[in-house]
Scaffold this active site. Structure first.
Site, short mmCIF file in Angstrom:
data_model
loop_
_atom_site.label_atom_id
_atom_site.label_comp_id
_atom_site.label_asym_id
_atom_site.label_seq_id
_atom_site.Cartn_x
_atom_site.Cartn_y
_atom_site.Cartn_z
N ARG A 15 40.27 -46.03 -90.89
CA ARG A 15 39.93 -46.75 -92.14
C ARG A 15 40.14 -45.52 -92.96
O ARG A 15 41.17 -44.71 -93.32
CB ARG A 15 39.13 -47.17 -92.35
CG ARG A 15 39.09 -48.24 -93.92
CD ARG A 15 38.17 -49.06 -93.50
NE ARG A 15 36.68 -49.34 -93.07
CZ ARG A 15 35.88 -50.63 -93.00
NH1 ARG A 15 36.45 -51.86 -93.84
NH2 ARG A 15 35.08 -50.17 -92.22
N ASP A 33 29.85 -50.68 -93.06
CA ASP A 33 28.39 -50.88 -93.85
C ASP A 33 28.68 -52.21 -95.31
O ASP A 33 28.11 -52.23 -95.65
CB ASP A 33 28.66 -49.69 -94.96
CG ASP A 33 28.90 -48.38 -94.38
OD1 ASP A 33 27.66 -48.18 -93.90
OD2 ASP A 33 29.30 -47.00 -95.11
N ASP A 92 31.97 -44.42 -89.25
CA ASP A 92 32.01 -43.86 -90.74
C ASP A 92 31.03 -44.66 -91.46
O ASP A 92 30.60 -44.99 -92.25
CB ASP A 92 33.38 -44.53 -91.30
CG ASP A 92 34.01 -46.19 -90.95
OD1 ASP A 92 33.03 -46.93 -90.30
OD2 ASP A 92 34.84 -46.48 -92.02
N THR A 151 31.64 -50.71 -85.56
CA THR A 151 32.95 -50.23 -86.22
C THR A 151 33.35 -49.40 -85.52
O THR A 151 32.55 -48.09 -85.02
CB THR A 151 32.33 -49.95 -87.37
OG1 THR A 151 34.00 -48.91 -87.53
CG2 THR A 151 32.31 -48.67 -87.96
N ASP A 170 35.56 -47.09 -86.27
CA ASP A 170 35.70 -45.89 -87.01
C ASP A 170 34.71 -44.42 -87.35
O ASP A 170 34.93 -43.19 -87.57
CB ASP A 170 35.64 -46.08 -88.35
CG ASP A 170 37.26 -47.61 -88.53
OD1 ASP A 170 38.31 -47.57 -87.53
OD2 ASP A 170 36.97 -48.26 -89.74
N GLY A 222 35.56 -55.40 -88.95
CA GLY A 222 36.68 -55.87 -87.79
C GLY A 222 36.05 -55.49 -87.05
O GLY A 222 34.17 -55.03 -86.89
N ARG A 274 35.54 -62.28 -92.40
CA ARG A 274 34.80 -61.50 -93.73
C ARG A 274 35.03 -61.93 -94.70
O ARG A 274 35.66 -63.74 -95.10
CB ARG A 274 36.20 -60.45 -94.20
CG ARG A 274 36.53 -58.88 -93.18
CD ARG A 274 37.48 -57.47 -94.17
NE ARG A 274 37.20 -56.91 -93.34
CZ ARG A 274 38.15 -57.14 -92.44
NH1 ARG A 274 38.90 -57.25 -91.82
NH2 ARG A 274 37.87 -55.19 -91.58
P1 ADP Z 1 32.62 -53.75 -92.50
O1 ADP Z 1 31.12 -54.72 -92.26
O2 ADP Z 1 33.08 -53.87 -91.36
O3 ADP Z 1 32.75 -52.30 -93.60
P2 ADP Z 1 33.46 -55.31 -95.10
O4 ADP Z 1 33.01 -54.67 -95.48
O5 ADP Z 1 34.90 -56.10 -94.34
O6 ADP Z 1 33.14 -54.75 -93.02
O7 ADP Z 1 32.32 -56.21 -95.01
C1 ADP Z 1 31.87 -57.11 -94.25
C2 ADP Z 1 31.31 -58.55 -94.78
O8 ADP Z 1 30.20 -58.09 -95.21
C3 ADP Z 1 32.25 -59.18 -96.09
O9 ADP Z 1 33.53 -59.58 -95.91
C4 ADP Z 1 30.66 -59.55 -97.09
O10 ADP Z 1 30.92 -61.06 -96.29
C5 ADP Z 1 29.84 -58.65 -96.33
N1 ADP Z 1 29.62 -57.93 -98.09
C6 ADP Z 1 30.85 -56.17 -98.16
N2 ADP Z 1 30.37 -56.28 -98.60
C7 ADP Z 1 29.51 -56.76 -99.81
C8 ADP Z 1 28.50 -56.08 -100.65
N3 ADP Z 1 29.12 -55.08 -101.48
N4 ADP Z 1 27.24 -57.41 -100.81
C9 ADP Z 1 27.85 -58.30 -100.12
N5 ADP Z 1 27.92 -58.31 -99.29
C10 ADP Z 1 28.81 -57.70 -98.34
O1 F6P Z 2 36.76 -50.63 -89.60
C1 F6P Z 2 37.99 -50.65 -88.19
C2 F6P Z 2 39.40 -51.30 -88.95
O2 F6P Z 2 40.04 -51.61 -87.23
C3 F6P Z 2 39.52 -49.34 -89.47
O3 F6P Z 2 39.93 -48.37 -88.42
C4 F6P Z 2 41.24 -50.28 -89.91
O4 F6P Z 2 41.54 -49.53 -91.19
C5 F6P Z 2 40.70 -52.24 -90.41
O5 F6P Z 2 39.73 -52.15 -89.63
C6 F6P Z 2 41.82 -53.14 -90.45
O6 F6P Z 2 41.50 -54.35 -90.25
P1 F6P Z 2 41.65 -55.43 -90.08
O7 F6P Z 2 41.57 -55.91 -89.14
O8 F6P Z 2 41.51 -56.31 -91.06
O9 F6P Z 2 43.45 -55.04 -90.65
#
Ligand code: ADP
Ligand code: F6P
Length: 320
Positions: free
Chosen positions: A172, A104, A130, A126, A128, A12, A73
């Site tokens: 989130r 994360d 978090d 982010t 959040d 995000g 993503r």
């Molecule tokens: P955020 O980084 O905000 O937590 P996501 O969880 O959507 O957002 O992760 C962003 C991108 O990071 C994912 O689309 C994927 O490409 C990569 N990613 C997420 N989780 C994993 C994982 N467990 N192992 C490897 N790559 C990951």
């Molecule tokens: O992680 C940032 C965030 O805005 C969260 O607060 C929310 O749950 C999520 O992303 C929403 O994601 P999307 O942009 O996929 O609707």
């Protein structure tokens, strides 16, 4: 000495990501490195959607929300094949290090790539807040200020109509935006996943405070705890106080970053380049007690962040 690095934003978006991109790009250039912008996170790293940056590539972005590099993503990056493609792109271009701005999930990807020899440094981006290894994430301050301004506006109309405004904020799985917005807006109740709540008790509190002259109410609900519309409806039935729900949604992710987000993003971005300059990868940058710090990615991912229990308690104690 590392000569070529890439920058990407993933997951995000968050206000301040552009300030971080600028800091990384300019710091690296000032240290004599070549810098490449990778579009749409790991998607661009796999497909090769990458361009060479110069000092002007990051002009006029420090004050803008969103991310000039776009974000995405990328499920493919979670597969062995996807990571190997990304590694091949890095090798073709001679990218030795990558700064990954995200949450994360993005850091897990950065760890996977680091394990394959590409030095990755994560910056926490982010709204959040978090991410456990840091007190503060890029975008958090702007998002909270946006939420506060929106709730202030809602309060005007709730006041005119003697209503209760139930406002859902983002987060989130985390209640940090909710509890801080609740404090800043004088909410009568903050509902987050971290604390049990009871709608009967909330209705009772509203009626008691109404007896003491309170005429309008703000309740902040963190995303994912319950349905704001349902909560408003139940409270209206129990109290006979007219209630309306508002879901703030993605408005919280946009807008010009606050001074704090720009400054923290810049400090963190600069630090990431200092790590890469020394040939250090597989790290996540954070801020603890106003100091910039960094951790091994796996260690950072295994940390647990405490909830702001005391702030939540104070919000409740002051709401009468
Ligand atoms: P955020 O980084 O905000 O937590 P996501 O969880 O959507 O957002 O992760 C962003 C991108 O990071 C994912 O689309 C994927 O490409 C990569 N990613 C997420 N989780 C994993 C994982 N467990 N192992 C490897 N790559 C990951
Ligand atoms: O992680 C940032 C965030 O805005 C969260 O607060 C929310 O749950 C999520 O992303 C929403 O994601 P999307 O942009 O996929 O609707």
């Amino acid at each position: 000495m590392i000569k070529k690095i890439g920058i990407l934003t993933s997951g995000g978006d968050a206000p301040g990501m552009n300030a971080a991109i600028r800091a990384v790009a300019r710091a690296a250039m000032s240290k004599g490195m070549e810098v490449y912008g990778i579009r749409r996170g790991y998607v661009g790293l796999i497909s090769g959607d990458i361009f060479k940056m110069d000092a002007r590539s990051v002009s006029d972005i420090i004050h803008r929300g969103g991310t000039m590099l776009f974000t995405a993503r990328c499920p493919e990056f979670r597969t062995e094949e996807g990571i190997n493609k990304a590694k091949a792109t890095c090798e073709e271009l001679g990218l030795e290090g990558i700064v990954v701005i995200g949450g994360d999930g993005s850091f897990r990807g950065a760890a996977d790539l680091s394990a394959r020899g590409i030095l990755c440094v994560g910056l926490p981006g982010t709204i959040d807040n978090d991410i456990a290894c840091t007190d503060y994430t890029i975008g958090y301050d702007t998002a909270m200020n946006t939420a506060m301004e929106m709730v202030d506006k809602l309060r005007d109309t709730s006041q005119s109509h003697d209503r209760c405004s139930v406002v859902e904020v983002m987060g989130r799985n985390a209640g940090y935006i909710a509890v801080n917005t609740g404090i800043a807006c004088g909410a009568v109740e903050v509902i987050t996943k971290e604390k049990p709540y009871d709608l009967d008790a909330i209705a009772k509190k509203m009626l008691e405070t109404k007896e003491h002259g309170k005429e309008n109410f703000v309740i902040i609900v963190s995303e994912g705890v319950g349905n704001a519309n349902q909560i408003a409806q139940v409270l209206q039935e129990k109290t006979h106080i007219e209630s309306r729900a508002t879901i703030l949604g993605h408005v919280q992710r946009g807008g010009s970053p606050t001074l704090r987000d720009r400054v923290v993003a810049t400090k963190m971005g600069y630090h990431a380049v200092e790590l890469l300059e020394q040939g250090i990868g597989n790290r996540v940058v954070g801020m603890q007690k106003d100091e910039i710090v960094d951790f091994d990615i796996q260690e950072a991912l295994s940390m647990k962040k405490p909830y702001e229990d005391e702030l939540h308690r104070i919000a409740e104690e002051l709401a009468f």
